[in-house]
Design a protein around this motif. Structure first.
Motif, PDB file in Angstrom:
ATOM      1  N   GLU A 118     -21.527  11.942   3.084  1.00 56.87           N
ATOM      2  CA  GLU A 118     -22.338  10.958   2.361  1.00 56.87           C
ATOM      3  C   GLU A 118     -21.628  10.460   1.111  1.00 56.87           C
ATOM      4  O   GLU A 118     -21.709   9.272   0.772  1.00 56.87           O
ATOM      5  N   ILE A 120     -18.473  10.142   0.763  1.00 57.64           N
ATOM      6  CA  ILE A 120     -17.460   9.195   1.227  1.00 57.64           C
ATOM      7  C   ILE A 120     -18.089   7.840   1.539  1.00 57.64           C
ATOM      8  O   ILE A 120     -17.589   6.790   1.142  1.00 57.64           O
ATOM      9  N   VAL A 121     -19.225   7.890   2.236  1.00 60.73           N
ATOM     10  CA  VAL A 121     -19.880   6.643   2.620  1.00 60.73           C
ATOM     11  C   VAL A 121     -20.322   5.859   1.384  1.00 60.73           C
ATOM     12  O   VAL A 121     -20.160   4.635   1.310  1.00 60.73           O
ATOM     13  N   ARG A 124     -16.906   4.625  -0.286  1.00 62.25           N
ATOM     14  CA  ARG A 124     -16.053   3.698   0.436  1.00 62.25           C
ATOM     15  C   ARG A 124     -16.795   2.466   0.929  1.00 62.25           C
ATOM     16  O   ARG A 124     -16.251   1.385   0.986  1.00 62.25           O
ATOM     17  N   TRP A 125     -18.049   2.624   1.307  1.00 70.49           N
ATOM     18  CA  TRP A 125     -18.786   1.470   1.828  1.00 70.49           C
ATOM     19  C   TRP A 125     -19.821   0.962   0.824  1.00 70.49           C
ATOM     20  O   TRP A 125     -20.565   0.058   1.116  1.00 70.49           O
ATOM     21  N   LYS A 126     -19.876   1.596  -0.320  1.00 77.60           N
ATOM     22  CA  LYS A 126     -20.829   1.200  -1.349  1.00 77.60           C
ATOM     23  C   LYS A 126     -22.250   1.125  -0.779  1.00 77.60           C
ATOM     24  O   LYS A 126     -23.001   0.204  -1.058  1.00 77.60           O
ATOM     25  N   PHE A 127     -22.535   2.106   0.023  1.00 75.76           N
ATOM     26  CA  PHE A 127     -23.836   2.138   0.694  1.00 75.76           C
ATOM     27  C   PHE A 127     -24.629   3.314   0.132  1.00 75.76           C
ATOM     28  O   PHE A 127     -24.166   4.451   0.166  1.00 75.76           O
ATOM     29  N   GLN A 128     -25.805   3.001  -0.400  1.00 72.51           N
ATOM     30  CA  GLN A 128     -26.599   4.050  -1.040  1.00 72.51           C
ATOM     31  C   GLN A 128     -27.438   4.789   0.002  1.00 72.51           C
ATOM     32  O   GLN A 128     -28.456   4.277   0.466  1.00 72.51           O
ATOM     33  N   VAL A 129     -27.011   5.961   0.374  1.00 73.52           N
ATOM     34  CA  VAL A 129     -27.639   6.691   1.467  1.00 73.52           C
ATOM     35  C   VAL A 129     -28.999   7.252   1.052  1.00 73.52           C
ATOM     36  O   VAL A 129     -29.123   7.891   0.016  1.00 73.52           O
ATOM     37  N   LYS A 130     -30.001   6.984   1.866  1.00 75.66           N
ATOM     38  CA  LYS A 130     -31.338   7.508   1.601  1.00 75.66           C
ATOM     39  C   LYS A 130     -31.722   8.586   2.610  1.00 75.66           C
ATOM     40  O   LYS A 130     -32.494   9.483   2.318  1.00 75.66           O
ATOM     41  N   ASP A 131     -31.251   8.424   3.813  1.00 74.75           N
ATOM     42  CA  ASP A 131     -31.572   9.403   4.851  1.00 74.75           C
ATOM     43  C   ASP A 131     -30.546   9.258   5.960  1.00 74.75           C
ATOM     44  O   ASP A 131     -29.731   8.346   5.939  1.00 74.75           O
TER      45      ASP A 131
ATOM     46  N   LEU B  98     -24.516   2.115   9.527  1.00 71.59           N
ATOM     47  CA  LEU B  98     -25.229   2.101   8.251  1.00 71.59           C
ATOM     48  C   LEU B  98     -26.335   1.066   8.359  1.00 71.59           C
ATOM     49  O   LEU B  98     -26.058  -0.136   8.444  1.00 71.59           O
ATOM     50  N   PHE B 136     -26.806   6.330   9.099  1.00 72.42           N
ATOM     51  CA  PHE B 136     -27.304   6.489   7.744  1.00 72.42           C
ATOM     52  C   PHE B 136     -28.304   5.384   7.459  1.00 72.42           C
ATOM     53  O   PHE B 136     -28.072   4.212   7.801  1.00 72.42           O
ATOM     54  N   HIS B 137     -29.397   5.759   6.841  1.00 71.74           N
ATOM     55  CA  HIS B 137     -30.374   4.770   6.405  1.00 71.74           C
ATOM     56  C   HIS B 137     -30.282   4.693   4.889  1.00 71.74           C
ATOM     57  O   HIS B 137     -30.251   5.734   4.225  1.00 71.74           O
ATOM     58  N   GLY B 138     -30.239   3.496   4.361  1.00 74.82           N
ATOM     59  CA  GLY B 138     -30.135   3.378   2.921  1.00 74.82           C
ATOM     60  C   GLY B 138     -30.077   1.926   2.502  1.00 74.82           C
ATOM     61  O   GLY B 138     -30.614   1.065   3.191  1.00 74.82           O
ATOM     62  N   ILE B 139     -29.423   1.691   1.383  1.00 75.46           N
ATOM     63  CA  ILE B 139     -29.405   0.339   0.828  1.00 75.46           C
ATOM     64  C   ILE B 139     -27.975  -0.171   0.787  1.00 75.46           C
ATOM     65  O   ILE B 139     -27.098   0.461   0.200  1.00 75.46           O
ATOM     66  N   CYS B 140     -27.775  -1.309   1.429  1.00 74.09           N
ATOM     67  CA  CYS B 140     -26.426  -1.840   1.556  1.00 74.09           C
ATOM     68  C   CYS B 140     -25.961  -2.444   0.232  1.00 74.09           C
ATOM     69  O   CYS B 140     -26.770  -2.689  -0.674  1.00 74.09           O
ATOM     70  N   HIS B 141     -24.687  -2.681   0.138  1.00 74.46           N
ATOM     71  CA  HIS B 141     -24.088  -3.163  -1.093  1.00 74.46           C
ATOM     72  C   HIS B 141     -24.766  -4.441  -1.581  1.00 74.46           C
ATOM     73  O   HIS B 141     -25.115  -4.580  -2.753  1.00 74.46           O
ATOM     74  N   GLN B 144     -28.130  -3.831  -3.085  1.00 69.84           N
ATOM     75  CA  GLN B 144     -28.015  -3.181  -4.391  1.00 69.84           C
ATOM     76  C   GLN B 144     -27.736  -4.217  -5.466  1.00 69.84           C
ATOM     77  O   GLN B 144     -28.288  -4.173  -6.559  1.00 69.84           O
TER      78      GLN B 144
END
Lengths: 159, 159
Positions: A118, A120-121, A124-131, B98, B136-141, B144
Motif C-alpha cells: 500500500e 508503494i501504491v 508511486r500511483w498517488k492513490f490514497q488507499v482506503k480498502d 485501483l 485497491f479501493h480509494g481516491i485517485c490522484h 485528491q
DNA sequence: ATCCGTGCAAATGATTTGCAAGTCG
DNA sequence: CGACTTGCAAATCATTTGCACGGAT
C-alpha cells in the motif's frame, strides 16, 4: 457471541435502525457461520430454519444494510452470487482469501500483509488507499496432499 | 496490434476453435479498448458499430471462450456486471486495479508487487498460489486534487 | 397517527440456453 | 455430409422493487 450481537445492535441504533427479530435472526446466522462465506440464499435458508416466516427480500435488505454499515463485507468469488462476510472485531481493512481451484474451499487470512504494497501504491500511483480486496487462487494444503497420495513423491522425482 | 490478433488466432486453433468474423470483431474491440474494462454489453455495442448483425449471445459466448483460454480475465468490481480484461503479453499473473470510490475510474497496475506476500502465503498457509486478484479501493490522484481545490491546503490545516 | 420494517409477488437486469439455420472445410 | 457457429427468442437466476399490511412509539 452475545456481546458481538450487542455491539451490532448498537451500531444499528447509532444509525437509527432497529434490531428487529428478522435482523437479529440474520445476524445470528452470520455469527454462527462466520467462516462460511454464505450467499444471500444460504443465509435465507438458515434463517428460515428458525424463523420460517422470514422473506428472502428481507434477508437481502438486511444484508445490504449490514454492508452499508460495514458490519459485513460483500464479496464475490466469480461464481454468480454475492457472499457476505462479517468483519473482524476491529478490522480497518478487509481480510484476504485463499480459494482452492480444486475443491473450492475458502480459507481466510486475517493478517494484513499489504502494508508495504500500500505504501508503494500511495507513493508511486498517488492513490490514497482506503480498502483492498485480495484473493489468491491456487491449491490448498489438503488438495496438495491428495496429489502426493496419487503420485507418491520419491527422493528424485524427475525423469 | 495485428500480431496480437494473430497470436490469439493461434491460441484458438490450438484448442480447435476458429477465429470467425464475429470472434475477430470481438477481439479487435478488446484490443482497441484494452484499458477500459468493458462489460459484455459494452463490447456488444462496440462490436455492433462495425458488425451490426452480431448477436449479444455470441459476444457472451466469445468472451466466455476467451476467458477459458485465459486470453482475457473476467473481473468483477462489485457493480452488477462482469468485465473483461485482456491479459498482458506474457503475464503469468493477473494485474491489479485501483478503483476510485469517488469518480469510479479504474487504473491498472502491471507490476507484480505480490512476490513477497505470495512467498509468505505459500510458507505459512501451505497454499500453492496459482493466481491472484488484488483491487485497491480509494481516491485517485485526480479526485485528491479536486479536494484540494475546494478546501485549499494551508501550512497548518488543523483547527 | 406515523414510521419503519416486512412479506409477497411482480419486475428487472445480466447471463444462458434451445433451436433452427448458416458456414466452411 | 458433419462439426462448429450464429442469431433470435425464450428461459433462468440473482437481486430489487412496489405495495399494502403490521407493529412499535
Amino acid at each position: 457471541m452475545e456481546n458481538r450481537l450487542e455491539k451490532i445492535k448498537k451500531q444499528l441504533h447509532a444509525s437509527s435502525y432497529k434490531l428487529t427479530p428478522q435482523r437479529e435472526a440474520t445476524v445470528r446466522v452470520l455469527l454462527e457461520n462466520e467462516s462460511d462465506h454464505l450467499s444471500a440464499e444460504d443465509v435465507y435458508l438458515l434463517v428460515k430454519e428458525k424463523s420460517p416466516e422470514i422473506g428472502l427480500a428481507t434477508v437481502y435488505r438486511t444484508l445490504e444494510l449490514l454492508t452499508e454499515l460495514k458490519i459485513v463485507d460483500k464479496i464475490n468469488f466469480g461464481d454468480g452470487v454475492s457472499r457476505y462476510d462479517l468483519r473482524q472485531e476491529g478490522a480497518a481493512h478487509f481480510h484476504h482469501h485463499l480459494v482452492c481451484i480444486e475443491c473450492g474451499s475458502v480459507e481466510e487470512i486475517q493478517e494484513d500483509l499489504l502494508e508495504d504494497v500500500e505504501v508503494i501504491v500511495e507513493k508511486r500511483w498517488k492513490f490514497q488507499v482506503k480498502d483492498h480486496r485480495l484473493t489468491f487462487h491456487g491449491i490448498c494444503h489438503r488438495c496438495q496432499k491428495e496429489h502426493e497420495k496419487e503420485k507418491p513423491k520419491t527422493k528424485n522425482a524427475s525423469i
